[in-house]
Design a protein around this motif. Structure first.
Motif, PDB file in Angstrom:
ATOM      1  N   ARG A 119       0.871  -1.188   0.000  1.00 30.91           N
ATOM      2  CA  ARG A 119       0.000   0.000   0.000  1.00 30.91           C
ATOM      3  C   ARG A 119       0.900   1.228   0.000  1.00 30.91           C
ATOM      4  NH1 ARG A 119      -4.182  -0.405   4.426  1.00 30.91           N
ATOM      5  NH2 ARG A 119      -5.059  -1.838   2.912  1.00 30.91           N
ATOM      6  N   SER A 120       0.879   1.984  -1.077  1.00 26.25           N
ATOM      7  CA  SER A 120       1.847   3.082  -1.181  1.00 26.25           C
ATOM      8  C   SER A 120       1.408   4.333  -0.426  1.00 26.25           C
ATOM      9  CB  SER A 120       2.129   3.414  -2.646  1.00 26.25           C
ATOM     10  OG  SER A 120       0.918   3.697  -3.316  1.00 26.25           O
ATOM     11  N   ALA A 121       0.109   4.559  -0.310  1.00 22.02           N
ATOM     12  CA  ALA A 121      -0.350   5.807   0.329  1.00 22.02           C
ATOM     13  C   ALA A 121      -0.276   5.706   1.849  1.00 22.02           C
ATOM     14  CB  ALA A 121      -1.780   6.085  -0.098  1.00 22.02           C
ATOM     15  N   ASP A 122      -0.056   6.859   2.518  1.00 22.31           N
ATOM     16  CA  ASP A 122      -0.071   6.903   3.980  1.00 22.31           C
ATOM     17  C   ASP A 122      -1.407   6.413   4.508  1.00 22.31           C
ATOM     18  OD1 ASP A 122       2.412   8.045   4.008  1.00 22.31           O
ATOM     19  OD2 ASP A 122       1.723  10.071   4.493  1.00 22.31           O
ATOM     20  N   GLY A 123      -1.375   5.551   5.493  1.00 27.16           N
ATOM     21  CA  GLY A 123      -2.621   5.050   6.080  1.00 27.16           C
ATOM     22  C   GLY A 123      -3.197   6.025   7.086  1.00 27.16           C
ATOM     23  N   VAL A 124      -4.503   5.901   7.312  1.00 28.65           N
ATOM     24  CA  VAL A 124      -5.175   6.701   8.333  1.00 28.65           C
ATOM     25  C   VAL A 124      -5.928   5.735   9.232  1.00 28.65           C
ATOM     26  CG1 VAL A 124      -6.942   8.440   8.766  1.00 28.65           C
ATOM     27  CG2 VAL A 124      -5.442   8.683   6.794  1.00 28.65           C
ATOM     28  N   VAL A 125      -5.735   5.855  10.526  1.00 28.91           N
ATOM     29  CA  VAL A 125      -6.434   4.982  11.465  1.00 28.91           C
ATOM     30  C   VAL A 125      -7.485   5.822  12.194  1.00 28.91           C
ATOM     31  CG1 VAL A 125      -6.174   3.580  13.556  1.00 28.91           C
ATOM     32  CG2 VAL A 125      -4.505   3.393  11.687  1.00 28.91           C
ATOM     33  N   VAL A 126      -8.727   5.397  12.088  1.00 32.07           N
ATOM     34  CA  VAL A 126      -9.819   6.157  12.699  1.00 32.07           C
ATOM     35  C   VAL A 126     -10.153   5.544  14.062  1.00 32.07           C
ATOM     36  CG1 VAL A 126     -12.249   6.838  12.452  1.00 32.07           C
ATOM     37  CG2 VAL A 126     -10.736   6.844  10.454  1.00 32.07           C
ATOM     38  N   VAL A 127     -10.197   6.403  15.077  1.00 34.81           N
ATOM     39  CA  VAL A 127     -10.495   5.952  16.443  1.00 34.81           C
ATOM     40  C   VAL A 127     -11.682   6.760  16.965  1.00 34.81           C
ATOM     41  CG1 VAL A 127      -9.565   5.633  18.772  1.00 34.81           C
ATOM     42  CG2 VAL A 127      -8.027   5.517  16.806  1.00 34.81           C
ATOM     43  N   GLY A 128     -12.557   6.118  17.721  1.00 36.39           N
ATOM     44  CA  GLY A 128     -13.687   6.827  18.331  1.00 36.39           C
ATOM     45  C   GLY A 128     -14.853   6.937  17.372  1.00 36.39           C
ATOM     46  N   GLY A 129     -15.629   8.010  17.539  1.00 32.16           N
ATOM     47  CA  GLY A 129     -16.795   8.203  16.669  1.00 32.16           C
ATOM     48  C   GLY A 129     -17.997   7.403  17.133  1.00 32.16           C
ATOM     49  N   GLU A 130     -17.915   6.789  18.297  1.00 31.58           N
ATOM     50  CA  GLU A 130     -19.071   6.061  18.843  1.00 31.58           C
ATOM     51  C   GLU A 130     -19.107   6.244  20.362  1.00 31.58           C
ATOM     52  OE1 GLU A 130     -18.433   1.965  17.597  1.00 31.58           O
ATOM     53  OE2 GLU A 130     -16.571   1.855  18.717  1.00 31.58           O
ATOM     54  N   ARG A 131     -20.207   5.886  20.966  1.00 35.28           N
ATOM     55  CA  ARG A 131     -20.419   6.003  22.420  1.00 35.28           C
ATOM     56  C   ARG A 131     -20.098   7.401  22.945  1.00 35.28           C
ATOM     57  NH1 ARG A 131     -17.380   0.414  23.889  1.00 35.28           N
ATOM     58  NH2 ARG A 131     -15.843   1.407  22.562  1.00 35.28           N
ATOM     59  N   GLY A 132     -20.445   8.406  22.130  1.00 36.71           N
ATOM     60  CA  GLY A 132     -20.274   9.796  22.567  1.00 36.71           C
ATOM     61  C   GLY A 132     -18.876  10.352  22.355  1.00 36.71           C
ATOM     62  N   ALA A 133     -17.957   9.533  21.820  1.00 34.49           N
ATOM     63  CA  ALA A 133     -16.588  10.019  21.625  1.00 34.49           C
ATOM     64  C   ALA A 133     -16.440  10.681  20.267  1.00 34.49           C
ATOM     65  CB  ALA A 133     -15.602   8.867  21.727  1.00 34.49           C
ATOM     66  N   ARG A 134     -15.619  11.704  20.210  1.00 32.41           N
ATOM     67  CA  ARG A 134     -15.335  12.325  18.911  1.00 32.41           C
ATOM     68  C   ARG A 134     -14.547  11.350  18.039  1.00 32.41           C
ATOM     69  NH1 ARG A 134     -10.587  16.581  20.730  1.00 32.41           N
ATOM     70  NH2 ARG A 134     -12.179  17.454  22.085  1.00 32.41           N
ATOM     71  N   ARG A 135     -14.541  11.617  16.741  1.00 33.02           N
ATOM     72  CA  ARG A 135     -13.867  10.752  15.782  1.00 33.02           C
ATOM     73  C   ARG A 135     -12.492  11.346  15.528  1.00 33.02           C
ATOM     74  NH1 ARG A 135     -13.879  10.197  10.125  1.00 33.02           N
ATOM     75  NH2 ARG A 135     -14.310   8.085   9.407  1.00 33.02           N
ATOM     76  N   VAL A 136     -11.463  10.561  15.736  1.00 30.71           N
ATOM     77  CA  VAL A 136     -10.092  11.053  15.572  1.00 30.71           C
ATOM     78  C   VAL A 136      -9.429  10.252  14.447  1.00 30.71           C
ATOM     79  CG1 VAL A 136      -7.831  11.254  16.729  1.00 30.71           C
ATOM     80  CG2 VAL A 136      -9.936  11.662  18.021  1.00 30.71           C
TER      81      VAL A 136
END
Ligand code: PEP
Ligand code: MN
Length: 343
Positions: free
Chosen positions: A76-93
């Protein structure tokens, strides 16, 4: 092996590659690199390699027997993005891809009042995520081992009131169900980097993973440990350099700052730095953190406590909340300057 499709390969041709893999009981991992589809397989079988080479749409089949596969830039040549949160009232990071994510909080969850005070303070200072250990890996079996499940419940309460998603360490496969149920991101500590059964099990949960480099592990070994998680089909992995053990005694560990550009060259996974466990001393945390931001790290993991001298664990390296707020401002200034320069 890595099967690189031609840029002009059709979906039907890629599907033929996947079908041949599955007919051989091999799990194909599909990705993109340099504008082409790439399929990774765990086999290096020579006859099979020949069969793939003969399929329409296949440009090249590269052996990768001893090297990294799913973590590599070839896969995978492109920089990866890891998404954390976004549920149970937490913001999405979103961790990675040019952003600087600041994760902060106490070394260990100690009590409700202290944790909530720390969580509010780090959020107000600009942290994106909360950290805190409920299950603590301690050198001595007689030292404070963490609050366990009660610690997880307190972290969940802190998430509810601050909207910060949190990361917390899981020490064993036995504890994994309850930790995974509460947390937004599972931390594999330095001492468990090569606990392969645990790596597989955290991968299977599908939750984002923060994988810390072992204190005596090479960059290659760190990437191989990440491969265990990616091989389960879970590619939400963030790598963390936290200092390695050397002959130097003036710091707790030696921060391998070169690991940031070295890993960025080799892998698409985001890399963050933990200056607290590397430094071991409060006054060294800011310079190491700023160096990490300048070197191109995607984030920082920093120990912060409202009354650091009272912290039950790692007090010497823990920042007070006011010092942390000042550091976050400087970190973003350094990061923005680096982004403007394109580094
Ligand atoms: C931690 O981050 O709480 C921790 C124990 O760190 P490490 O595994 O890097 O020692
Ligand atoms: Mn600690």
């Amino acid at each position: 092996m890595l099967i690189l499709m031609k840029a002009t390969a059709t979906l039907r041709e890629t599907a033929q590659v996947l079908a041949l893999s599955e007919s051989q009981d091999l799990r194909p991992y599909l990705s993109r690199a340099d504008g082409r589809r790439v399929v990774a397989l765990t086999s290096e079988d020579a006859t099979l390699t020949g069969q793939f080479r003969g399929l329409p749409g296949v440009e090249e089949v590269r052996p990768l027997a001893s090297g990294i596969k799913l973590t590599s830039r070839q896969f995978r040549s492109a920089d990866g993005v890891v998404v954390v949160g976004g549920e149970r009232g937490a913001r999405r990071v979103s961790i990675g891809h040019g952003s600087l994510t600041v994760i902060a909080g106490p070394c260990a969850v100690e009590d409700r009042q202290t944790l909530l005070a720390a969580a509010h303070a780090v959020r107000d200072a600009g942290a994106d995520m909360l950290r805190g250990g409920a299950f603590k890996p301690r050198t001595s079996p007689y030292a404070f081992q963490g609050l366990g499940v009660r610690g997880l419940e307190l972290l969940a309460e802190a998430r509810e009131v601050t909207a910060l998603p949190f990361v917390t360490e899981v020490l064993s496969v036995d504890d994994l169900p309850v930790v995974a149920e509460h947390t937004d991101m599972l931390q594999i500590g330095a001492r468990n980097m090569q606990n392969f059964a645990l790596l597989r099990a955290v991968g299977e949960t599908g939750r984002p993973v923060l994988l810390k480099r072992g204190m005596m592990a090479t960059v290659d070994e760190l990437l191989m440990s990440a491969e265990y998680i990616l091989a389960t089909g879970n590619d939400s992995v963030v790598l963390c350099e936290r200092g390695i053990r050397t002959f130097e005694t003036s710091t707790r560990n030696t921060l391998d700052i070169a690991a940031v550009p070295v890993l960025r060259r080799r892998t698409h996974l985001p890399i963050i730095i933990d200056p607290s466990h590397a430094a071991g001393h409060r006054d060294l945390v800011a310079p190491l953190a700023l160096a990490a931001a300048a070197a191109g790290a995607s984030g920082l993991l920093i120990e912060v406590h409202p009354e650091p001298d009272r912290a039950a664990t790692d007090a010497e390296q823990t920042l007070p909340t006011a010092g942390f707020a000042a550091l976050v401002r400087r970190l973003h200034a350094v990061h923005d300057a680096g982004a403007a320069r394109g580094s």
